[in-house]
Design a protein around this motif. Sequence first.
Motif, PDB file in Angstrom:
ATOM      1  N   SER A   1      31.586  -2.119 -30.560  1.00  0.00           N
ATOM      2  CA  SER A   1      32.379  -3.196 -30.198  1.00  0.00           C
ATOM      3  C   SER A   1      31.435  -4.061 -29.133  1.00  0.00           C
ATOM      4  CB  SER A   1      33.817  -3.039 -29.544  1.00  0.00           C
ATOM      5  OG  SER A   1      33.770  -2.176 -28.306  1.00  0.00           O
ATOM      6  N   SER A   2      30.517  -3.166 -28.560  1.00  0.00           N
ATOM      7  CA  SER A   2      29.716  -4.104 -27.604  1.00  0.00           C
ATOM      8  C   SER A   2      28.276  -3.812 -27.658  1.00  0.00           C
ATOM      9  CB  SER A   2      30.255  -3.793 -26.222  1.00  0.00           C
ATOM     10  OG  SER A   2      29.460  -4.102 -25.167  1.00  0.00           O
ATOM     11  N   LEU A   3      27.289  -4.612 -27.330  1.00  0.00           N
ATOM     12  CA  LEU A   3      25.918  -4.505 -27.371  1.00  0.00           C
ATOM     13  C   LEU A   3      25.421  -4.291 -25.821  1.00  0.00           C
ATOM     14  CD1 LEU A   3      24.989  -6.778 -30.192  1.00  0.00           C
ATOM     15  CD2 LEU A   3      24.733  -4.261 -30.097  1.00  0.00           C
ATOM     16  N   GLU A   4      26.403  -4.524 -24.777  1.00  0.00           N
ATOM     17  CA  GLU A   4      25.895  -4.309 -23.468  1.00  0.00           C
ATOM     18  C   GLU A   4      26.078  -2.880 -22.934  1.00  0.00           C
ATOM     19  OE1 GLU A   4      24.519  -6.849 -21.823  1.00  0.00           O
ATOM     20  OE2 GLU A   4      25.117  -8.142 -23.198  1.00  0.00           O
ATOM     21  N   PRO A   5      24.874  -2.382 -22.748  1.00  0.00           N
ATOM     22  CA  PRO A   5      24.645  -0.862 -22.284  1.00  0.00           C
ATOM     23  C   PRO A   5      25.845  -0.615 -21.381  1.00  0.00           C
ATOM     24  CG  PRO A   5      22.490  -2.118 -22.624  1.00  0.00           C
ATOM     25  CD  PRO A   5      23.424  -3.084 -22.824  1.00  0.00           C
ATOM     26  N   GLN A   6      25.832  -1.229 -20.237  1.00  0.00           N
ATOM     27  CA  GLN A   6      26.491  -0.954 -18.983  1.00  0.00           C
ATOM     28  C   GLN A   6      28.152  -0.598 -19.704  1.00  0.00           C
ATOM     29  OE1 GLN A   6      25.297   0.064 -16.240  1.00  0.00           O
ATOM     30  NE2 GLN A   6      27.294   1.070 -16.183  1.00  0.00           N
ATOM     31  N   GLU A   7      28.571  -1.560 -20.564  1.00  0.00           N
ATOM     32  CA  GLU A   7      30.043  -1.357 -20.914  1.00  0.00           C
ATOM     33  C   GLU A   7      30.116  -0.203 -21.747  1.00  0.00           C
ATOM     34  OE1 GLU A   7      31.024  -4.816 -23.117  1.00  0.00           O
ATOM     35  OE2 GLU A   7      30.812  -6.273 -21.562  1.00  0.00           O
ATOM     36  N   ILE A   8      29.294   0.150 -22.520  1.00  0.00           N
ATOM     37  CA  ILE A   8      29.236   1.321 -23.514  1.00  0.00           C
ATOM     38  C   ILE A   8      29.166   2.555 -22.552  1.00  0.00           C
ATOM     39  CG2 ILE A   8      27.912   2.615 -25.318  1.00  0.00           C
ATOM     40  CD1 ILE A   8      26.905  -0.016 -26.421  1.00  0.00           C
ATOM     41  N   PHE A   9      28.269   2.811 -21.486  1.00  0.00           N
ATOM     42  CA  PHE A   9      28.100   3.714 -20.617  1.00  0.00           C
ATOM     43  C   PHE A   9      29.541   4.148 -19.975  1.00  0.00           C
ATOM     44  CE2 PHE A   9      23.467   2.748 -20.754  1.00  0.00           C
ATOM     45  CZ  PHE A   9      23.347   3.422 -22.025  1.00  0.00           C
TER      46      PHE A   9
END
Length: 504
Positions: free
Chosen positions: A113-121
Amino acid sequence: WETRHVEVINDVAMDECFADQTPELKRRQEAYLQADIHSTLVVPLICQLDLMAVLALHRCGKPHFWEDDEIKLTKMVADQAALAISQARAYEQVQALAQREVLVNTVTSAIRSSLEPQEIFTAITKQLGQALTVEGCALSLWTKNDEFVQCVGLYDSRESYIEGYLEETEHPESLPQSVVPIAENPVLQELMQTLKPVVLEDMETHSEMTRFDLPLRSPARALLVVPMIVDGEIIGSISLRQSQNSRPWSHSDIDLAEAVAFQAAIAVQQSRLYDRVKHLNQYLTESVLKRFLPEAMVNKAATGELTLDLSPEPRLVTILFSDIVGFTPLSTKLGPRGIAELLNEYLEAMTRAVFDNGGTVDKFIGDAVVALFGAPEELPPNEQVKRAIAVARAMYRSLEKLNERWLAKGIVGGDGPPPVQFRCGIHQGNAVVGMFGGGQRSDYTAIGPAVNMAARLEEAADRKNILVSEEVAKYLDEDEIIERGSRKLKGIEEEVQTFSVKVI
């Protein structure tokens, strides 16, 4: 003790099983006597050949002779208990598998749902930390060649603490980082050597491991660290912690953490690939667009604020042509080096005039400059004309300043060539605009009769003159224009009504 056989002891003091006084049997007999146990019946709980537990019945005070019915009943109860325990464990395993499946799906969904690393981590550490009810969960990126680990995701059950840390730090976007080098970190060294989870149920019994920690409010009491592996190499780790109490990490805890670490490794690879593609796209976008668009528009396009469709399509555009009057004799007098320096300086000033007024540089044709308005950025017809006239006037003012500098340097004037003069033609009409060419080379340009019309207007213009068509003049005030009548232009079948625009 463990046993796979029914043990019937009628009298602890006299039973022959204690005749062989091994240290273990001696301790067992002493334990019985201290507890005033005189008789015992021990029945193993076995299910599918697995010893699951033992059921022991004791008689205190005096010896008891165990009857066959008592033994049979106890064995029957033991069989049912073994089955119940087996079913309970199977249920726990199903629950653990279901929990693992749900968490892995949740983490996978977060990754997709996200390509932003910080959101995923952040999602990974929070979901895993809450699923295993730990006090803290950290995701760190590092390799064997790094000096320190980089904490990129952090969950703490006391969320107010994390918020407080981020408010107090000089860099709110950063997370607590380890101050212990990887080379001196025994936990990470063991992780690199084994590529297996490091399981520490009580840090107080592993004093050699206490240097592993982030600078959080309280040190870890129990620690589980699982590696994130790609192609046989560690790219990071996930650590789970208990600060207050020790914790016996279960197999399901470890399995779940490893499953999430596998997904996290994929997420890291995807985020890094995404960053590379994003930077490459940004570079390609800027390297292409900067050739013909203003910097502000290029930046918006690179960041996604402005969507530009560069595929060829019909557009209503305004086209501006300008060139230097008498370029050929000028180049003869100045020579190759001199005319090259003068032309580059001139084209740079003309490009700046186009960009400063929101135009697009189509191309340079020798000393001629071709500019577009209304592509690739769509503009209303009146705004196109407004910008085109502003560019033509800015070009005239820029050329005056260039002539002053060239006169001061002796490049023009005096015994040399006369000051440089230019003329300009502007027309509005339909053209096909977009990228033309092939895989090896392509350019953004406009083609069609409207482009030819602008070029012919420029050829017909007088020195220091901006000549426009009727399609352009209708958007200008009457006091800005002078009617020049109909003209027969080269390559144009019908006569064209023309107008001069005041340059100041």
